[in-house]
Design a protein around this motif. Sequence first.
Motif, mmCIF file in Angstrom:
data_model
loop_
_atom_site.group_PDB
_atom_site.id
_atom_site.type_symbol
_atom_site.label_atom_id
_atom_site.label_comp_id
_atom_site.label_asym_id
_atom_site.label_seq_id
_atom_site.Cartn_x
_atom_site.Cartn_y
_atom_site.Cartn_z
ATOM 1 N N CYS A 155 8.574 5.182 -1.519
ATOM 2 C CA CYS A 155 7.253 5.283 -2.384
ATOM 3 C C CYS A 155 7.613 5.607 -3.809
ATOM 4 O O CYS A 155 6.938 5.193 -4.846
ATOM 5 C CB CYS A 155 6.479 6.347 -1.622
ATOM 6 N N LYS A 156 8.648 6.652 -4.293
ATOM 7 C CA LYS A 156 9.002 6.861 -5.342
ATOM 8 C C LYS A 156 9.486 5.824 -6.259
ATOM 9 O O LYS A 156 9.145 5.490 -7.314
ATOM 10 C CB LYS A 156 10.061 7.960 -5.574
ATOM 11 N N LYS A 157 10.342 4.939 -5.542
ATOM 12 C CA LYS A 157 10.900 3.810 -6.186
ATOM 13 C C LYS A 157 9.857 2.670 -6.485
ATOM 14 O O LYS A 157 9.697 2.230 -7.507
ATOM 15 C CB LYS A 157 11.860 3.163 -5.076
ATOM 16 N N PRO A 209 3.856 12.492 -11.147
ATOM 17 C CA PRO A 209 3.483 12.303 -12.532
ATOM 18 C C PRO A 209 2.974 10.999 -13.396
ATOM 19 O O PRO A 209 2.383 11.072 -14.323
ATOM 20 C CB PRO A 209 4.982 13.047 -13.347
ATOM 21 N N LYS A 210 3.708 10.037 -12.636
ATOM 22 C CA LYS A 210 3.071 8.771 -13.181
ATOM 23 C C LYS A 210 1.824 8.068 -12.553
ATOM 24 O O LYS A 210 1.519 7.156 -12.807
ATOM 25 C CB LYS A 210 4.259 7.782 -12.906
ATOM 26 N N VAL A 211 1.244 8.793 -11.768
ATOM 27 C CA VAL A 211 0.035 8.425 -11.232
ATOM 28 C C VAL A 211 -1.193 8.902 -11.613
ATOM 29 O O VAL A 211 -0.938 10.415 -11.792
ATOM 30 C CB VAL A 211 0.151 8.742 -9.490
ATOM 31 N N TYR A 243 1.040 13.881 -2.462
ATOM 32 C CA TYR A 243 1.488 12.472 -3.118
ATOM 33 C C TYR A 243 0.650 11.252 -2.437
ATOM 34 O O TYR A 243 0.338 11.126 -1.139
ATOM 35 C CB TYR A 243 2.804 12.196 -2.838
ATOM 36 N N PRO A 244 0.377 10.267 -3.195
ATOM 37 C CA PRO A 244 0.946 9.740 -4.499
ATOM 38 C C PRO A 244 0.278 10.405 -5.802
ATOM 39 O O PRO A 244 0.824 10.367 -6.817
ATOM 40 C CB PRO A 244 0.921 8.345 -4.680
ATOM 41 N N MET A 249 0.775 -1.352 0.002
ATOM 42 C CA MET A 249 -0.017 -0.189 0.140
ATOM 43 C C MET A 249 0.957 1.365 0.092
ATOM 44 O O MET A 249 1.980 1.230 0.726
ATOM 45 C CB MET A 249 -0.846 0.081 1.405
ATOM 46 N N ILE A 250 0.528 2.216 -0.709
ATOM 47 C CA ILE A 250 1.151 3.488 -0.907
ATOM 48 C C ILE A 250 0.513 4.377 0.013
ATOM 49 O O ILE A 250 -0.886 4.616 -0.121
ATOM 50 C CB ILE A 250 1.307 3.917 -2.147
ATOM 51 N N PRO A 251 1.321 5.128 0.966
ATOM 52 C CA PRO A 251 0.637 6.082 1.825
ATOM 53 C C PRO A 251 -0.228 7.172 1.104
ATOM 54 O O PRO A 251 0.408 7.604 0.007
ATOM 55 C CB PRO A 251 1.880 6.658 2.856
ATOM 56 N N ALA A 252 -1.135 7.818 1.414
ATOM 57 C CA ALA A 252 -1.948 8.920 0.871
ATOM 58 C C ALA A 252 -1.864 10.262 1.622
ATOM 59 O O ALA A 252 -1.484 10.259 2.750
ATOM 60 C CB ALA A 252 -3.271 8.373 0.837
#
Length: 75
Positions: free
Chosen positions: A13-15, A46-48, A41-42, A1-4
């Motif tokens: 997270c970036k990696k 730019p990739k999300v 973020y996330p 899970m990515i923190p919101a």
Amino acid sequence: MIPASSRRISRTCKKLIDTLTQEGMTLIAAAGNENKYYKAYPASHPKVVAVASSNQVEQKASFSNYGDHIDYTAP
């Protein structure tokens, strides 16, 4: 899970975002619920794909964050 909803993005997270998108995954994140121009973020990476919230008449929901980093708005 990515923190919101964080103002900064961790290296981990970036990696993770970079790795997952390089593998062909599409990542979607909520813009946040502070009712302000806030690049969290996330969602602002730019990739999300950033999604804001709309109401019943297809306007910005009263609580939804907004800004030029938003890709889509949905109910």
